[in-house]
Design an enzyme around this catalytic site. Sequence first.
Site, mmCIF file in Angstrom:
data_model
loop_
_atom_site.group_PDB
_atom_site.id
_atom_site.type_symbol
_atom_site.label_atom_id
_atom_site.label_comp_id
_atom_site.label_asym_id
_atom_site.label_seq_id
_atom_site.Cartn_x
_atom_site.Cartn_y
_atom_site.Cartn_z
ATOM 1 C CG ASN A 1 -3.383 4.791 3.739
ATOM 2 O OD1 ASN A 1 -2.819 5.259 4.721
ATOM 3 N ND2 ASN A 1 -4.692 4.847 3.554
ATOM 4 N NE ARG B 1 -5.999 -1.263 7.693
ATOM 5 C CZ ARG B 1 -6.817 -0.201 7.775
ATOM 6 N NH1 ARG B 1 -6.879 0.536 8.867
ATOM 7 N NH2 ARG B 1 -7.574 0.128 6.748
ATOM 8 C CB THR C 1 -0.934 0.020 1.234
ATOM 9 O OG1 THR C 1 -1.718 1.225 1.194
ATOM 10 C CG2 THR C 1 -0.166 0.003 2.539
ATOM 11 C CE1 TYR D 1 -15.835 8.674 3.952
ATOM 12 C CE2 TYR D 1 -14.229 6.927 3.586
ATOM 13 C CZ TYR D 1 -15.124 7.843 3.091
ATOM 14 O OH TYR D 1 -15.323 7.956 1.732
ATOM 15 C CG ASP E 1 -9.517 -2.859 -1.251
ATOM 16 O OD1 ASP E 1 -8.797 -1.932 -1.669
ATOM 17 O OD2 ASP E 1 -10.733 -2.900 -1.479
ATOM 18 C CB SER E 2 -9.994 -1.341 4.450
ATOM 19 O OG SER E 2 -8.920 -0.472 4.171
ATOM 20 C CG PHE F 1 -6.322 6.786 7.643
ATOM 21 C CD1 PHE F 1 -6.082 5.819 8.608
ATOM 22 C CD2 PHE F 1 -6.816 6.352 6.416
ATOM 23 C CE1 PHE F 1 -6.308 4.467 8.364
ATOM 24 C CE2 PHE F 1 -7.048 4.998 6.149
ATOM 25 C CZ PHE F 1 -6.790 4.062 7.141
ATOM 26 C CE LYS G 1 -5.819 0.883 3.360
ATOM 27 N NZ LYS G 1 -5.984 0.156 2.087
#
Length: 226
Positions: A10, A206, A8, A179, A74-75, A177, A13
């Site tokens: 991100n 997660r 990722t 929402y 993936d989330s 981060f 994450k």
Amino acid sequence: MKTFLIATRNAHKVGEIRAILGAEFTLLTLNDFPGAPAVVEDAATFAGNATKKSVALANWLAARSERLLVLADDSGLEVDALNGAPGVHSARFAAEDKFKDGNAPDADNNSKLLRLLRDVPAAQRTARFRCVIALTPVAVARNILSADQAAGEPATMLFDGACEGRIDVALRGQGGFGYDPLFIPNGFDQSFAELGELTKNQLSHRAHALAKLRLWLDGRSQNGAW
Ligand code: IMP
């Protein structure tokens, strides 16, 4: 020591995965592989996108002789009053209104969510975060194993997790981060952004998916594999 490539870009994450998995593993990121291909996340499900990312990266790494595991997360957020939206479109939720490709800033995604839920009463603001983690051993992607070894190796393994909660009427908190400032997990009155990473990493979608991955890895270690 097992080595994972966390597939990722991100950084939040990566930070959460590092914090939850602990120091027991060597964790590489896409920053360690600047030439890694970008993967278009156009599958209809979290599992589809996570698998697409981990398999693409494992295949790309096939030219290297490293024995590592590619881990792709993936989330996203499912809001019941929006029939499960934004779902797999969570990262690009607000960009879709402008017919733009790519992700939208978190602030725009949160504004859109608040706007769509403006007239939805508290009891109907239920939602959940979902996460699917795909794990692909590069050795399998490289096709270097003998038939006997390959029979004992998993292809892509999937681990899922969910965290139930509700969407608040205003942003609260500075942590996390996406929402997080709008999501209040069940059993709490504060948002993920207010609760802080220690609490979030114990109850998040997660964390649940990674706990399943840990159990599976522990089983593999006892069998002398991976
Ligand atoms: P992905 O990178 O395609 O998996 O997109 C995930 C998107 O879902 C993120 O950009 C966030 O908008 C949202 N998301 C996923 N996990 C979380 C979380 O733990 N907190 C807040 N938002 C999240």
